[in-house]
Scaffold this motif. Structure first.
Motif, PDB file in Angstrom:
ATOM      1  N   MET A  13       0.838  -1.205   0.000  1.00  0.00           N
ATOM      2  CA  MET A  13       0.000   0.000   0.000  1.00  0.00           C
ATOM      3  C   MET A  13       0.863   1.240   0.000  1.00  0.00           C
ATOM      4  SD  MET A  13      -2.991  -1.191   2.602  1.00  0.00           S
ATOM      5  CE  MET A  13      -2.003  -0.965   3.980  1.00  0.00           C
ATOM      6  N   TYR A  19      -5.316  -2.650  -4.437  1.00  0.00           N
ATOM      7  CA  TYR A  19      -5.109  -1.741  -3.316  1.00  0.00           C
ATOM      8  C   TYR A  19      -6.210  -1.923  -2.269  1.00  0.00           C
ATOM      9  CZ  TYR A  19      -4.116   2.401  -0.615  1.00  0.00           C
ATOM     10  OH  TYR A  19      -3.825   3.244   0.416  1.00  0.00           O
ATOM     11  N   ILE A  27      -5.723  -3.138   1.617  1.00  0.00           N
ATOM     12  CA  ILE A  27      -6.204  -2.382   2.784  1.00  0.00           C
ATOM     13  C   ILE A  27      -7.027  -3.273   3.689  1.00  0.00           C
ATOM     14  CG2 ILE A  27      -7.851  -0.658   3.534  1.00  0.00           C
ATOM     15  CD1 ILE A  27      -7.169   1.113   1.559  1.00  0.00           C
ATOM     16  N   HIS A  37      -5.036  -6.148   5.291  1.00  0.00           N
ATOM     17  CA  HIS A  37      -4.087  -5.573   6.256  1.00  0.00           C
ATOM     18  C   HIS A  37      -4.805  -5.198   7.545  1.00  0.00           C
ATOM     19  CE1 HIS A  37      -1.201  -2.684   7.970  1.00  0.00           C
ATOM     20  NE2 HIS A  37      -2.186  -1.814   8.008  1.00  0.00           N
ATOM     21  N   GLY A  38      -5.891  -4.437   7.422  1.00  0.00           N
ATOM     22  CA  GLY A  38      -6.589  -3.954   8.616  1.00  0.00           C
ATOM     23  C   GLY A  38      -7.136  -5.101   9.438  1.00  0.00           C
ATOM     24  N   MET A  94      -4.337  -7.310  11.065  1.00  0.00           N
ATOM     25  CA  MET A  94      -3.637  -6.632  12.155  1.00  0.00           C
ATOM     26  C   MET A  94      -4.500  -6.598  13.417  1.00  0.00           C
ATOM     27  SD  MET A  94      -0.592  -5.474  11.637  1.00  0.00           S
ATOM     28  CE  MET A  94       0.602  -5.023  10.399  1.00  0.00           C
ATOM     29  N   GLY A 150     -12.878  -3.007   2.602  1.00  0.00           N
ATOM     30  CA  GLY A 150     -12.435  -2.256   3.776  1.00  0.00           C
ATOM     31  C   GLY A 150     -12.644  -3.116   5.002  1.00  0.00           C
ATOM     32  N   TRP A 151     -11.824  -2.901   6.044  1.00  0.00           N
ATOM     33  CA  TRP A 151     -11.925  -3.844   7.160  1.00  0.00           C
ATOM     34  C   TRP A 151     -13.263  -3.718   7.858  1.00  0.00           C
ATOM     35  CZ3 TRP A 151     -11.687  -4.082  12.719  1.00  0.00           C
ATOM     36  CH2 TRP A 151     -11.796  -2.842  13.363  1.00  0.00           C
ATOM     37  N   PHE A 177      -5.761   6.207  14.416  1.00  0.00           N
ATOM     38  CA  PHE A 177      -5.930   4.847  14.930  1.00  0.00           C
ATOM     39  C   PHE A 177      -4.663   4.028  14.829  1.00  0.00           C
ATOM     40  CE2 PHE A 177      -7.990   3.982  10.668  1.00  0.00           C
ATOM     41  CZ  PHE A 177      -7.105   3.030  10.221  1.00  0.00           C
ATOM     42  N   HIS A 178      -3.772   4.397  13.905  1.00  0.00           N
ATOM     43  CA  HIS A 178      -2.507   3.672  13.919  1.00  0.00           C
ATOM     44  C   HIS A 178      -1.715   3.984  15.183  1.00  0.00           C
ATOM     45  CE1 HIS A 178      -3.063   2.516   9.671  1.00  0.00           C
ATOM     46  NE2 HIS A 178      -2.257   1.531  10.007  1.00  0.00           N
ATOM     47  N   MET A 238      -4.074   2.306  18.326  1.00  0.00           N
ATOM     48  CA  MET A 238      -4.284   0.864  18.401  1.00  0.00           C
ATOM     49  C   MET A 238      -3.390   0.074  17.465  1.00  0.00           C
ATOM     50  SD  MET A 238      -7.748  -0.298  16.419  1.00  0.00           S
ATOM     51  CE  MET A 238      -7.648  -1.859  17.229  1.00  0.00           C
ATOM     52  N   GLY A 239      -2.538   0.752  16.707  1.00  0.00           N
ATOM     53  CA  GLY A 239      -1.570   0.049  15.885  1.00  0.00           C
ATOM     54  C   GLY A 239      -0.223   0.069  16.564  1.00  0.00           C
ATOM     55  N   ILE A 297       1.456  -2.573  19.570  1.00  0.00           N
ATOM     56  CA  ILE A 297       2.564  -3.356  19.002  1.00  0.00           C
ATOM     57  C   ILE A 297       3.837  -3.129  19.815  1.00  0.00           C
ATOM     58  CG2 ILE A 297       4.140  -3.448  17.045  1.00  0.00           C
ATOM     59  CD1 ILE A 297       1.879  -4.999  16.272  1.00  0.00           C
ATOM     60  N   ARG A 337      -8.824   8.908   3.035  1.00  0.00           N
ATOM     61  CA  ARG A 337      -8.364   7.565   3.350  1.00  0.00           C
ATOM     62  C   ARG A 337      -8.934   6.615   2.300  1.00  0.00           C
ATOM     63  NH1 ARG A 337     -11.564   4.810   8.462  1.00  0.00           N
ATOM     64  NH2 ARG A 337     -10.557   2.790   8.211  1.00  0.00           N
ATOM     65  N   ARG A 338      -8.281   5.449   2.153  1.00  0.00           N
ATOM     66  CA  ARG A 338      -8.738   4.426   1.207  1.00  0.00           C
ATOM     67  C   ARG A 338      -8.803   4.934  -0.220  1.00  0.00           C
ATOM     68  NH1 ARG A 338     -13.816   2.016   4.654  1.00  0.00           N
ATOM     69  NH2 ARG A 338     -12.610   0.783   6.117  1.00  0.00           N
TER      70      ARG A 338
HETATM   71  C1  HEM Z   1       4.447  -0.765   9.602  1.00  0.00           C
HETATM   72  C2  HEM Z   1       3.322  -0.457  10.108  1.00  0.00           C
HETATM   73  C3  HEM Z   1       2.076  -0.071   9.318  1.00  0.00           C
HETATM   74  C4  HEM Z   1       1.963   0.630   8.145  1.00  0.00           C
HETATM   75  C5  HEM Z   1       3.065   1.216   7.292  1.00  0.00           C
HETATM   76  C6  HEM Z   1       0.550   0.708   7.855  1.00  0.00           C
HETATM   77  C7  HEM Z   1       0.008   1.328   6.736  1.00  0.00           C
HETATM   78  C8  HEM Z   1      -1.340   1.406   6.441  1.00  0.00           C
HETATM   79  C9  HEM Z   1      -1.889   2.011   5.280  1.00  0.00           C
HETATM   80  C10 HEM Z   1      -1.077   2.666   4.174  1.00  0.00           C
HETATM   81  C11 HEM Z   1      -3.250   1.890   5.352  1.00  0.00           C
HETATM   82  C12 HEM Z   1      -4.278   2.331   4.330  1.00  0.00           C
HETATM   83  C13 HEM Z   1      -4.611   3.765   4.419  1.00  0.00           C
HETATM   84  C14 HEM Z   1      -5.691   4.094   3.454  1.00  0.00           C
HETATM   85  O1  HEM Z   1      -5.425   4.246   2.243  1.00  0.00           O
HETATM   86  O2  HEM Z   1      -6.826   4.194   3.892  1.00  0.00           O
HETATM   87  C15 HEM Z   1      -3.552   1.199   6.568  1.00  0.00           C
HETATM   88  C16 HEM Z   1      -4.833   0.906   6.989  1.00  0.00           C
HETATM   89  C17 HEM Z   1      -5.120   0.271   8.194  1.00  0.00           C
HETATM   90  N1  HEM Z   1      -4.216  -0.234   9.114  1.00  0.00           N
HETATM   91 FE1  HEM Z   1      -2.197  -0.097   8.963  1.00  0.00          FE
HETATM   92  N2  HEM Z   1      -0.161   0.072   8.839  1.00  0.00           N
HETATM   93  C18 HEM Z   1       0.749  -0.418   9.758  1.00  0.00           C
HETATM   94  C19 HEM Z   1       0.457  -1.120  10.916  1.00  0.00           C
HETATM   95  C20 HEM Z   1      -0.827  -1.377  11.387  1.00  0.00           C
HETATM   96  C21 HEM Z   1      -1.127  -2.023  12.645  1.00  0.00           C
HETATM   97  C22 HEM Z   1      -0.099  -2.529  13.657  1.00  0.00           C
HETATM   98  C23 HEM Z   1      -2.463  -2.087  12.754  1.00  0.00           C
HETATM   99  C24 HEM Z   1      -3.204  -2.701  13.932  1.00  0.00           C
HETATM  100  C25 HEM Z   1      -4.208  -2.182  14.491  1.00  0.00           C
HETATM  101  C26 HEM Z   1      -3.031  -1.485  11.560  1.00  0.00           C
HETATM  102  C27 HEM Z   1      -4.390  -1.350  11.298  1.00  0.00           C
HETATM  103  C28 HEM Z   1      -4.921  -0.771  10.162  1.00  0.00           C
HETATM  104  C29 HEM Z   1      -6.332  -0.636   9.917  1.00  0.00           C
HETATM  105  C30 HEM Z   1      -7.467  -1.115  10.829  1.00  0.00           C
HETATM  106  C31 HEM Z   1      -6.453   0.012   8.674  1.00  0.00           C
HETATM  107  C32 HEM Z   1      -7.761   0.423   7.992  1.00  0.00           C
HETATM  108  C33 HEM Z   1      -8.102  -0.472   6.885  1.00  0.00           C
HETATM  109  C34 HEM Z   1      -9.293   0.059   6.198  1.00  0.00           C
HETATM  110  O3  HEM Z   1      -9.335   1.261   5.892  1.00  0.00           O
HETATM  111  O4  HEM Z   1     -10.203  -0.739   5.969  1.00  0.00           O
HETATM  112  N3  HEM Z   1      -2.012  -1.077  10.751  1.00  0.00           N
HETATM  113  N4  HEM Z   1      -2.371   0.900   7.224  1.00  0.00           N
END
Ligand code: HEM
Ligand SMILES: [Cu+2]
Lengths: 601, 241
Positions: free
Chosen positions: A63, A81, A85, A88-89, A92, A153-154, A416-417, A420-421, A425, A477-478
């Motif tokens: 992404m 993409y 997303i 990934h969401g 995680m 989407g998650w 939220f990252h 809770m991210g 972690i 976002r997204r």
């Molecule tokens: C190296 C670490 C991380 C990177 C670089 C990263 C990057 C991203 C990116 C680029 C997006 C999409 C943004 C968008 O276009 O909307 C995203 C979405 C998301 N990430 Fe991460 N992330 C990381 C770690 C985490 C962790 C540890 C969690 C745990 C909670 C997490 C949870 C989510 C969630 C829930 C979404 C939303 C997905 C959605 O919009 O449906 N991420 N992340």
């Protein structure tokens, strides 16, 4: 001081129950594979969670590559993409963090820390892992079905999640829903074990108010999960029926390609309510174990009792209860009644009070503590800073008028990252550095750990701070790409490229960590039973790593809380929970109550 | 004033009053719930979780019933049955409800005889409960068949009005029926163990090597009463509204 006034120490009532008979495995298979021992199950859970977490990490690189260098990578289409997303969401949040904190740490630490020989229902506990594994496999299978995994989407909002315009609407969404349902079934089996073990199977002297905060965090999170997952389960069942049988629970009347679909009369907002009734407590399912673990880490590594133990326990419980009445702050833009916005904004801001209490107490624990910058301490400090950061942006987003313009922008992603991210972690890492010696008998390598910490911590800020700013600019976002959007300045692209490069570096730093885990298992320094000189029961086991049944022939008896550091007159600066009061003192001067834990200034 | 609490060890603990006593009680040594075996505690917590599942189902039902614009069929007409003469509204449901509630009665008696270690009576009463349960599921199958075959109701459509009527009906009664069926299977299994005397001899379980005990009968009873209670709510919300 009121704070230190704790349980009277010496009084330990006689045993109330005899010991339960333990299951003894007879073959290699039942010992290491289909094991009923919570410690083995914990390790199985952890490895599975980390393995699937790596998939989510790789997806985040994809992404970021797309966002940083749009129109460069031919193998990332818009559909891909969205799938990245979503997976990934979901991975995680659920398959990594929930499984690791509750299935991993919960299984390992609960029996050891409460002084039990195992979980109360080892067989059910074992089933829990195997169903979790099945859920993970079903989820992975969705990468290989025609149409690929779901790209909804998650949050999986219907109607789009199951309509043909969305990637993965063929098989991916079904596998996702089935996998979630399986996860919930598996989790419930484990969760019942964790709760009953904490409530009913503690060793003598271990009252609930003497539990280490780690256990309080995991316990409360498990209760939340048992009450929140049902909503997701019901949502998943109903959406599966909408997709498979053509029912219209969530589907309003829809015209697609000029044709009236046979759906009609359902309520899409109903799904949002169900999802977030699960989704918000989910944040705390991940956060509460982190809270608990951090309290213990800073207490041990600053050689000081947790400040305001009782308040910390109450804060955990109150946060847990409040987390069930704030869910619709995720739905300010869903078109629900504005009065709801008023109600949910108020509850959301109220939850900040117990949360702030926790942060103050962490800081006060550190205050005048003998802070040792060990690896667990570094990660714990990183957590506190990051959590405050994410928490404060949460206060912004909790207010309707601020949220409406910021909703669905990168600001939300940054928020939220952080909260809770990154924050949980960091605790996961800190906890692994802390308990690895108990699991393996060896220390993790420190220089490698330091590299890991600094790159991860600073990197996380370099990644997510800029996203706040991009959010203010209005980057949604997204979105797959934003090239040639008039309101977004050229510089945003440079920033995005910067973030991507950092994200890749942070990703590589995680490989250092994984290498460290493998390397130290063979080459690490021998740790001995209690390298951190900690007080809680898991460090007092007869063997390290603890054997089957955890504690040797007799169970420990607990005389005090887990935070007896620096007792005046004691021969060590820490007094294990199970040390008999007669053995604590050098002379007669010792305050055996274990309550006047304040070191003389 | 200080209260004292009796535990089974015959040892009395001093208990402070009010909120502090409440906390002290909950957080007391070894077990939060005195004299509650693990299996029973687990079943209670599971049922709490399951309550949330059924509540979500029922709330969803109310929501879609309000969100659809097509009129909702009148349940007392849909679920009427005629034995030769005029159709009697809700007669089948009334019988089903009666059977399920009776089965709760036999289950409660089984638990009582379990406490008295009366192997035969316990087993027989559990079997009766299981048969009641099985006949409930049978009648449910009959009702489904009638709706599907005679009335043409489908999960996705419904000739008598709102499509959600069929969807939610099949989903909720199906989920409940699944609970009953699982209960019947376990009733048979546990009745067999009672009959064989596993609980009198404390025969270890195959997978768990735990000693068998009559506690299982009571845990089974909890589940069964819960399934029964849920039915009362489904009955009220679905057939009487
Ligand atoms: C190296 C670490 C991380 C990177 C670089 C990263 C990057 C991203 C990116 C680029 C997006 C999409 C943004 C968008 O276009 O909307 C995203 C979405 C998301 N990430 Fe991460 N992330 C990381 C770690 C985490 C962790 C540890 C969690 C745990 C909670 C997490 C949870 C989510 C969630 C829930 C979404 C939303 C997905 C959605 O919009 O449906 N991420 N992340
Ligand atoms: Cu929330």
């Amino acid at each position: 001081m009121v704070d230190a006034a704790h349980d009277q120490v010496d009084f330990v009532p006689p045993a109330e129950v005899g010991e339960m008979e333990l299951y003894h495995p007879k073959s290699w298979l039942t010992k290491y594979v289909f094991s009923q021992d919570a410690k083995v199950i914990a390790i199985q859970y952890s490895f599975t969670a980390i393995a699937i977490g790596m998939v989510a990490l790789v997806l985040s690189w994809m992404m970021r590559l797309q966002l940083g260098f749009p129109e460069t990578f031919s193998f990332i289409e818009a559909e891909d993409y969205y799938q990245f997303i979503t997976m990934h969401g979901m991975i995680m949040v659920i398959y990594l963090l929930t499984a690791l904190f509750l299935g991993g740490f919960g299984n390992y630490l609960i029996p050891l820390m409460v002084g039990a020989r195992d979980m109360v229902f080892p067989y059910v506990n074992m089933l829990s892992y195997w169903i979790y594994l099945l859920a993970v496999l079903v989820l992975l299978a969705s990468f290989f079905v025609p149409g690929g995994p779901t790209g909804a989407g998650w949050t999986l909002y219907p109607p789009q999640a199951i309509l043909s315009g969305t990637p993965g609407s063929e098989g991916g969404i079904l596998l996702m829903l089935i996998s979630l349902a399986l996860f919930i079934v598996g989790f419930t089996m484990g969760g019942l074990n964790y709760v009953v073990t904490v409530l009913q199977a503690r060793t003598r002297g271990m009252t609930l108010m003497r539990l280490p905060l780690t256990i309080w965090g995991i316990f409360t999170a498990t209760v939340l999960a048992l009450l929140a997952f049902p909503a997701l389960f019901v949502g998943a069942v109903m959406m599966t029926l909408d997709r498979m049988l053509g029912t219209s629970f969530f589907m309003p009347g829809i015209v697609q390609f000029g044709e009236q679909m046979q759906y009609g009369g359902g309520s899409p907002v109903l799904f949002q309510h169900l999802f977030w009734f699960f989704g918000h407590p989910e944040v705390y399912i991940v956060a509460l174990p982190a809270f608990g673990i951090v309290s213990d880490l800073i207490s041990v590594h600053a050689r000081r009792h947790v400040f305001g133990y009782r308040l910390m326990v109450w804060a955990i419980v109150i946060i847990g209860a409040l987390s069930f009445v704030v869910w619709a702050h995720h739905m300010y833009v869903s078109g629900m009644n504005p009065w709801f916005g008023f109600f949910f904004a108020t509850t959301t801001l109220i939850i900040a009070v117990p949360t702030a209490i926790k942060v103050y107490n962490w800081v006060l624990t550190l205050w005048r503590g003998n802070i040792k910058l060990t690896l667990p301490m570094l990660f714990a400090l990183g957590f506190i800073v990051t959590f405050v950061n994410g928490g404060i942006t949460g206060l912004f987003l909790g207010n309707v008028v601020v949220d409406v313009p910021l909703s669905d922008t990168m600001f939300v992603v940054a928020h939220f990252h952080m909260v809770m991210g990154v924050a949980p972690i960091l605790v996961v890492f800190g906890a692994i550095y802390h308990w690895y010696p108990k699991m393996t008998g060896r220390m993790l390598n420190v220089p490698m750990g330091q590299i890991h910490f600094w790159i991860t911590f600073l990197g996380a800020y370099a990644i997510f701070l800029p996203l706040h700013y991009l959010g203010f600019l209005g980057v949604p976002r997204r979105y797959y790409e934003m090239t040639d959007t008039s309101f977004i300045p050229q510089s945003a692209e440079t920033l995005n490229a910067f973030v991507t490069v950092i994200a890749l570096i942070v990703g590589v730093a995680q490989l250092v960590f994984l290498f460290n885990i493998g390397w130290s298992m063979v080459k690490g320094k021998k740790s001995g039973p209690n390298p951190w000189r900690a007080t809680s029961l898991e460090w007092q086991t007869a063997t390290t790593p603890p054997g089957h049944g955890n504690f040797g022939p007799t169970l420990p008896v607990v005389y005090r809380w887990a935070y007896a550091f620096g007792l005046p007159g004691a021969k060590d600066d820490y007094v294990p929970q199970n040390m008999h009061p007669d053995q604590v003192a050098i002379g007669d001067t010792a305050d055996l109550s274990g309550t006047a834990a304040q070191p003389a200034e | 004033m200080t209260q004292t609490t009796q535990t089974e060890t015959g040892h009395s603990l001093a208990m402070p009053d009010g909120m502090q006593g409440f906390v002290k009680d909950w957080s007391s040594d070894q077990r939060a719930f005195k004299n509650v075996p693990w299996g029973k505690a687990m079943m209670w917590i599971f049922l709490l979780s399951d309550t949330f599942i059924f509540s979500c189902f029922l709330l969803s039902y109310m929501t879609v019933r309000m969100s659809t614009t097509v009129p909702w069929p009148n349940p007392s007409e849909v679920f009427a049955l005629s034995f030769g003469g005029d159709p009697i509204p809700l007669i089948l449901i009334a019988i089903m409800t009666f059977i399920l509630i009776s089965s709760s009665g036999t289950m409660a008696m089984a638990v009582m005889f379990g406490y008295k270690r009366d192997r035969r009576k316990t087993a027989i009463l559990m079997l009766v409960t299981a048969l009641f349960g099985a006949s409930f599921v049978g009648m449910q199958a009959f009702e489904w068949t009638k709706l599907i075959v005679d009335e043409g109701v489908r999960p996705w459509s419904n000739p008598m009005g709102a499509a959600q009527f069929g969807s939610i009906f099949f989903m909720i009664t199906g989920f409940h029926g699944f609970h009953v069926s699982v209960g019947v299977i376990f009733l048979f299994a546990i009745a067999r163990k009672v009959w064989r005397g596993d609980y009198d001899n404390e025969t270890p379980g195959f997978f768990t090597s735990r000693k068998g005990s009559y506690e299982s009968v009571e845990v089974m009873g909890l589940y069964w009463h819960f399934v029964d209670l849920v039915w009362v709510f489904i009955f009220a919300f679905f057939y009487l509204w």
